[in-house]
Enzyme design. Structure first.
Site, mmCIF file in Angstrom:
data_model
loop_
_atom_site.group_PDB
_atom_site.id
_atom_site.type_symbol
_atom_site.label_atom_id
_atom_site.label_comp_id
_atom_site.label_asym_id
_atom_site.label_seq_id
_atom_site.Cartn_x
_atom_site.Cartn_y
_atom_site.Cartn_z
ATOM 1 N N ALA A 143 -5.723 -12.749 -0.210
ATOM 2 C CA ALA A 143 -6.490 -11.770 -0.901
ATOM 3 C C ALA A 143 -6.581 -12.021 -2.356
ATOM 4 C CB ALA A 143 -5.612 -10.401 -0.654
ATOM 5 N N HIS A 198 0.685 -1.279 -0.104
ATOM 6 C CA HIS A 198 0.001 0.086 -0.068
ATOM 7 C C HIS A 198 0.977 1.158 -0.057
ATOM 8 C CE1 HIS A 198 -2.967 -2.840 2.407
ATOM 9 N NE2 HIS A 198 -3.061 -2.903 0.968
ATOM 10 N N SER A 257 4.319 -6.242 -6.264
ATOM 11 C CA SER A 257 5.451 -7.182 -6.693
ATOM 12 C C SER A 257 5.279 -7.583 -8.209
ATOM 13 C CB SER A 257 5.465 -8.352 -5.675
ATOM 14 O OG SER A 257 6.068 -8.269 -4.586
ATOM 15 N N ASP A 274 -7.219 4.714 0.047
ATOM 16 C CA ASP A 274 -7.210 3.434 -0.591
ATOM 17 C C ASP A 274 -8.472 2.723 -0.116
ATOM 18 O OD1 ASP A 274 -6.381 2.325 1.943
ATOM 19 O OD2 ASP A 274 -4.394 2.395 1.439
#
Length: 487
Positions: free
Chosen positions: A391, A18, A373, A116
């Protein structure tokens, strides 16, 4: 005080996946679009990867003002065993009064607020302070599509997906398999479901949705999200693709032994292994992974952490390196380090991942499929071994493997059982030395080119998206100026 430029306040959830994209978005708004930028971050343990990153030269956040906020005590609000997403959500919610106070104290009030997914409870601050509001999806368009579409399912459609395990069909998008669906959406009786599913109704109340992707990465999904006859009808506001947001690499600013080691290795000969700042494996899986790496006979850099007995995200926001025995951490096979020291490099805490993936010696990446990533791997032109843990990572792995063809993956999900050393050896060799890996390397280098085109100041989609957001802030700022003049 005369206000001469727009000011954006950003609220970032804890965790590298994040923090990094929020900071990069802030730097881009400041450097290329004339914003003053304030980023609110929750302060974490000084030993955490987040703290190490924020204090490292590689962060390079001179263009933005990073404001640390105390992490609220949520021990009386959340069960200690609760899923990490719930903890993040409650942390962010409990921090809103502090953010309100910080904004009230500012002489130059923000013209825009960007939050976010975990910070959606802060959206009403936009009305309080006359700010434009944007929701930033640090993940991809597929995740955004599911978050928007799932709350619209009727009971029959929900039963088809959750009970009968049929694919979820979204307008204009590839179907989402049951096994790829986030655990968030699978148990209507869970706190996670009750907290997150209603967020779908928040999206249409903001001024726009910013998503960390680009057209060539997810063409069908983005087209649907921007089409008022498809998912754009549910979104109700503009969707701005601004990706890839990944940290630019400057080796001269990064001093780490792993880069010195990589400088001595042949081109595209090293496999990089990392499960992100929060991903972790069981003791048995760590053992199998170590043996698989050793059996493959390939060079590697491994960011290795102790095993956990709980969920794959148990290490989120924490760090622990374990005890060392004869050069080998006590959770790896005895003698592993001594047997592999000539071709392997072990890192027990934070590693400069963007620099590693951009290094010419790196030819593959075994990844948990966190979106940050993935983007760093694409920007580095490095094909992947997909090892999704939690997730939206299962959806990401499917995108990489089946739609883009830039990753290999195991026959079963890691959550379904231990991946054996023999299969790990085969996956490593496939990506590093076999023809399939070579073909994936060609594909991802073409995708890398499209990423650069998206970011181009000369008509790139990401640049144009942020220019439109800047224009909206300028228009609001002009209205504020007119009001100040009594016009």
């Amino acid at each position: 005080m005369k206000i001469t430029k727009p000011h954006v306040a950003m609220f970032a959830s804890p965790g590298m996946g994040h923090i990094i994209p929020v900071i990069e978005l802030g730097k881009r708004l400041a450097g290329s679009h004339g914003f003053d930028v304030t980023i609110f971050v929750l302060e974490t343990d000084a030993a955490s990867a987040q703290s190490q990153f924020l204090n490292s030269p590689g962060c390079d956040a001179a263009l933005v003002d990073i404001v640390g906020l105390p992490t609220p005590d949520i021990s009386g609000l959340v069960d200690p065993s609760a899923f990490f997403g719930i903890k993040l959500l409650v942390m962010m919610r409990e921090t809103i009064p502090t953010i309100r106070s910080k904004i009230e104290e500012m002489q130059h009030k923000p013209t825009a607020l960007i939050v976010d997914l975990f910070g959606l409870d802060a959206i009403p601050l936009g009305g309080e302070f006359n700010m434009l509001t944007y929701i930033f999806i640090a993940s991809n368009a597929r995740f955004l599509a599911v978050a928007l579409f799932f709350p619209t399912l009727d009971k029959d459609m929900e039963e088809e997906h959750i009970i009968k395990k049929q694919p979820m069909v979204m307008p204009g998008c590839e179907p989402v398999r049951f096994e790829d669906t986030l655990e968030t959406f699978l148990d209507p009786n869970s706190q996670l479901y009750r907290e997150f599913v209603p967020f779908g109704s928040v999206f249409p109340t903001c001024d726009g949705i910013i998503v960390n992707t680009w057209d060539d990465m997810e063409p069908k999904t983005l087209k649907s999200l921007q089409d008022p006859k498809l998912l754009g009808r549910i979104a109700g506001v503009p969707v701005y693709p601004i990706g890839p947001l990944s940290r630019p690499v400057d080796p001269s600013k990064t001093n780490h032994p792993v880069l010195d080691w990589l400088n001595k290795q042949p081109d595209e000969s090293v496999l990089y292994i990392s499960f992100g700042s929060g991903g972790s494996l069981s003791a048995k899986q760590l053992t199998e992974l170590a043996w698989g790496l050793e059996m493959s006979q390939q060079r590697f850099v491994w960011v290795v952490r102790p095993p956990v007995d709980g969920s794959a995200c148990s290490a989120y926001l924490s760090a622990n390196s374990g005890k060392i025995r004869d050069g080998t951490p006590d959770y790896l096979p005895e003698g592993f380090v001594s047997r592999t020291h000539e071709r392997g490099f072990m890192v027990s805490s934070w590693a400069p991942q963007a620099e590693i993936l951009a290094h010419q010696a790196v030819g593959g990446f075994l990844t948990h499929c966190g979106w940050n990533s993935i983007l760093e791997s694409v920007v580095g032109g490095v094909p992947m071994i997909a090892w999704p843990l939690f997730a939206e990572q299962m959806m990401n792995a499917t995108l990489l493997n089946e739609e883009l063809g830039v990753a290999v993956r195991s026959k079963k999900l890691p959550s379904e059982g231990v991946i054996t050393r023999a299969e790990i050896e085969a996956l490593v060799r496939k990506i590093m030395v076999e023809e399939e890996g070579a073909e994936m390397r060609k594909k991802i280098k073409k995708l890398k080119e499209t990423a650069a085109e998206s970011l181009s100041c000369d008509g790139g989609v990401a640049h144009e998206s942020l220019s439109r957001i800047a224009d909206e802030s300028e228009h609001l700022l002009e209205r504020v100026r007119c009001m100040a003049r009594g016009a």
